[in-house]
Design an enzyme around this catalytic site. Structure first.
Site, PDB file in Angstrom:
ATOM      1  N   LYS A 100      -0.536  -5.904   6.290  1.00  0.00           N
ATOM      2  CA  LYS A 100      -1.361  -4.969   7.052  1.00  0.00           C
ATOM      3  C   LYS A 100      -2.860  -5.285   6.946  1.00  0.00           C
ATOM      4  O   LYS A 100      -3.547  -5.354   7.962  1.00  0.00           O
ATOM      5  CB  LYS A 100      -1.042  -3.595   6.453  1.00  0.00           C
ATOM      6  CG  LYS A 100      -1.600  -2.385   7.050  1.00  0.00           C
ATOM      7  CD  LYS A 100      -0.927  -1.159   6.417  1.00  0.00           C
ATOM      8  CE  LYS A 100      -1.049  -1.042   4.914  1.00  0.00           C
ATOM      9  NZ  LYS A 100      -2.383  -0.730   4.391  1.00  0.00           N
ATOM     10  N   ARG A 110      -1.704   8.295   6.370  1.00  0.00           N
ATOM     11  CA  ARG A 110      -0.458   7.958   5.684  1.00  0.00           C
ATOM     12  C   ARG A 110       0.404   9.197   5.468  1.00  0.00           C
ATOM     13  O   ARG A 110       1.526   9.084   4.981  1.00  0.00           O
ATOM     14  CB  ARG A 110      -0.797   7.427   4.293  1.00  0.00           C
ATOM     15  CG  ARG A 110      -0.855   5.930   4.141  1.00  0.00           C
ATOM     16  CD  ARG A 110      -1.451   5.670   2.760  1.00  0.00           C
ATOM     17  NE  ARG A 110      -1.054   4.466   2.144  1.00  0.00           N
ATOM     18  CZ  ARG A 110      -1.779   3.334   2.168  1.00  0.00           C
ATOM     19  NH1 ARG A 110      -2.864   3.245   2.873  1.00  0.00           N
ATOM     20  NH2 ARG A 110      -1.371   2.291   1.493  1.00  0.00           N
ATOM     21  N   ARG A 120       2.135 -11.680  -4.951  1.00  0.00           N
ATOM     22  CA  ARG A 120       0.707 -11.355  -4.845  1.00  0.00           C
ATOM     23  C   ARG A 120       0.158 -10.876  -6.195  1.00  0.00           C
ATOM     24  O   ARG A 120      -0.973 -11.183  -6.554  1.00  0.00           O
ATOM     25  CB  ARG A 120       0.502 -10.262  -3.778  1.00  0.00           C
ATOM     26  CG  ARG A 120      -0.958  -9.930  -3.537  1.00  0.00           C
ATOM     27  CD  ARG A 120      -1.149  -9.018  -2.350  1.00  0.00           C
ATOM     28  NE  ARG A 120      -0.974  -7.612  -2.690  1.00  0.00           N
ATOM     29  CZ  ARG A 120      -1.039  -6.611  -1.824  1.00  0.00           C
ATOM     30  NH1 ARG A 120      -1.256  -6.869  -0.549  1.00  0.00           N
ATOM     31  NH2 ARG A 120      -0.890  -5.367  -2.202  1.00  0.00           N
ATOM     32  N   ARG A 133      -3.818  -7.445  -8.937  1.00  0.00           N
ATOM     33  CA  ARG A 133      -4.059  -6.057  -8.512  1.00  0.00           C
ATOM     34  C   ARG A 133      -3.286  -5.112  -9.409  1.00  0.00           C
ATOM     35  O   ARG A 133      -2.096  -5.319  -9.652  1.00  0.00           O
ATOM     36  CB  ARG A 133      -3.596  -5.886  -7.052  1.00  0.00           C
ATOM     37  CG  ARG A 133      -4.738  -5.593  -6.107  1.00  0.00           C
ATOM     38  CD  ARG A 133      -4.260  -5.498  -4.685  1.00  0.00           C
ATOM     39  NE  ARG A 133      -3.621  -4.223  -4.380  1.00  0.00           N
ATOM     40  CZ  ARG A 133      -3.513  -3.739  -3.155  1.00  0.00           C
ATOM     41  NH1 ARG A 133      -4.018  -4.378  -2.129  1.00  0.00           N
ATOM     42  NH2 ARG A 133      -2.907  -2.593  -2.945  1.00  0.00           N
ATOM     43  N   ARG A 183       5.502   2.849  -4.399  1.00  0.00           N
ATOM     44  CA  ARG A 183       4.692   2.826  -3.166  1.00  0.00           C
ATOM     45  C   ARG A 183       5.587   2.686  -1.935  1.00  0.00           C
ATOM     46  O   ARG A 183       5.327   3.309  -0.898  1.00  0.00           O
ATOM     47  CB  ARG A 183       3.657   1.694  -3.231  1.00  0.00           C
ATOM     48  CG  ARG A 183       2.547   2.007  -4.254  1.00  0.00           C
ATOM     49  CD  ARG A 183       1.732   0.783  -4.609  1.00  0.00           C
ATOM     50  NE  ARG A 183       1.009   0.266  -3.482  1.00  0.00           N
ATOM     51  CZ  ARG A 183       0.757  -1.039  -3.280  1.00  0.00           C
ATOM     52  NH1 ARG A 183       1.172  -1.931  -4.138  1.00  0.00           N
ATOM     53  NH2 ARG A 183       0.073  -1.403  -2.223  1.00  0.00           N
TER      54      ARG A 183
HETATM   55  P1  AMP Z   1      -3.705  -0.128   0.562  1.00  0.00           P
HETATM   56  O1  AMP Z   1      -4.673  -1.209   0.272  1.00  0.00           O
HETATM   57  O2  AMP Z   1      -3.784   0.365   1.966  1.00  0.00           O
HETATM   58  O3  AMP Z   1      -2.291  -0.478   0.149  1.00  0.00           O
HETATM   59  O4  AMP Z   1      -4.129   1.131  -0.357  1.00  0.00           O
HETATM   60  C1  AMP Z   1      -4.157   1.013  -1.769  1.00  0.00           C
HETATM   61  C2  AMP Z   1      -4.057   2.389  -2.412  1.00  0.00           C
HETATM   62  O5  AMP Z   1      -5.177   3.191  -2.001  1.00  0.00           O
HETATM   63  C3  AMP Z   1      -2.834   3.198  -2.046  1.00  0.00           C
HETATM   64  O6  AMP Z   1      -1.686   2.868  -2.810  1.00  0.00           O
HETATM   65  C4  AMP Z   1      -3.333   4.620  -2.342  1.00  0.00           C
HETATM   66  O7  AMP Z   1      -3.364   4.878  -3.739  1.00  0.00           O
HETATM   67  C5  AMP Z   1      -4.778   4.550  -1.854  1.00  0.00           C
HETATM   68  N1  AMP Z   1      -4.868   4.914  -0.422  1.00  0.00           N
HETATM   69  C6  AMP Z   1      -5.245   4.112   0.610  1.00  0.00           C
HETATM   70  N2  AMP Z   1      -5.209   4.774   1.771  1.00  0.00           N
HETATM   71  C7  AMP Z   1      -4.803   6.035   1.484  1.00  0.00           C
HETATM   72  C8  AMP Z   1      -4.533   7.191   2.257  1.00  0.00           C
HETATM   73  N3  AMP Z   1      -4.687   7.201   3.601  1.00  0.00           N
HETATM   74  N4  AMP Z   1      -4.133   8.315   1.619  1.00  0.00           N
HETATM   75  C9  AMP Z   1      -3.980   8.342   0.278  1.00  0.00           C
HETATM   76  N5  AMP Z   1      -4.184   7.283  -0.513  1.00  0.00           N
HETATM   77  C10 AMP Z   1      -4.593   6.126   0.073  1.00  0.00           C
END
Ligand code: AMP
Length: 192
Positions: A14, A89, A128, A134, A145
């Site tokens: 993504k 989300r 990754r 990470r 997740r």
């Molecule tokens: P991502 O890089 O999009 O996978 O986001 C990494 C982490 O950031 C997620 O696992 C959540 O802990 C937090 N996060 C990102 N976007 C959101 C969202 N829209 N709502 C809640 N937590 C978020």
């Protein structure tokens, strides 16, 4: 003017695709995950709060995330459109985003959903984890997740499908292949 959302399970590519597509369509990419990670790195109050949730693979609470997105969407570089990556989300976030956009007589044009099989995603994310270190990329957190994606984010996808603005893209393939599929799918919705 193009307002796009890219949505997909963790590990679906993504973030990478969001950057590539936004460059091609010349709109700014806004990744909530990246904004959180930047804040975590510089240890801002927002970062300290978000880190607790991110490390556990949980969603950062809606009130924190929603406010951050509202602030970001009030900046001038989004006036010509944007590509949101990773927000909304939850269905509550969908409602909140609807309100922000409705206040400006706007709405999303296209939602691109990247799809991939769970086991493929786990394998990718474990790979990754080795490369990037990470802190939310160990197997238990990865599976959590993914569970959250199925439990909460698929309901977001369903809402946009009802509105007729959803297009699904097979996320398995080379980076270039997936980008081409996404651009094609996006155009067919934008220019029907
Ligand atoms: P991502 O890089 O999009 O996978 O986001 C990494 C982490 O950031 C997620 O696992 C959540 O802990 C937090 N996060 C990102 N976007 C959101 C969202 N829209 N709502 C809640 N937590 C978020």
């Amino acid at each position: 003017m193009t307002r796009i959302l890219i949505i997909g399970p963790p590990g679906s590519g993504k973030g990478t695709q969001a950057e590539r597509i936004s460059r091609r369509l010349d709109v700014v990419a806004i990744s909530t995950g990246d904004i959180f990670r930047t804040n975590v790195k510089s240890e801002t109050p927002l970062g300290v709060e978000a880190k607790k949730y991110m490390d556990a693979g949980d969603f950062v609470p809606d009130n924190v995330t929603n406010k951050m997105v509202r602030d970001r969407l009030s900046e001038s570089d989004v006036e010509d459109g944007f590509l949101l990556d990773g927000y909304p989300r939850t269905t509550a976030q969908v409602d909140y985003l609807d309100e922000i956009l409705a206040d400006r007589n706007q709405s999303l044009d296209v939602v691109l959903q990247l799809t991939a099989d769970d086991e493929e995603l786990v394998a990718r994310l474990l790979g990754r984890a080795k490369e990037t270190g990470r802190s939310d990329d160990n197997e238990a957190v990865i599976r959590h997740r993914l569970d959250l994606y199925h439990e909460q984010t698929e309901a977001v996808v369903a809402k946009y499908a009802e509105r007729g603005i959803l297009t699904q893209i097979d996320g398995i393939g080379t980076m270039d292949e997936v980008t081409e599929r996404a651009i094609k799918a996006g155009h067919s919705l934008l220019l029907p």
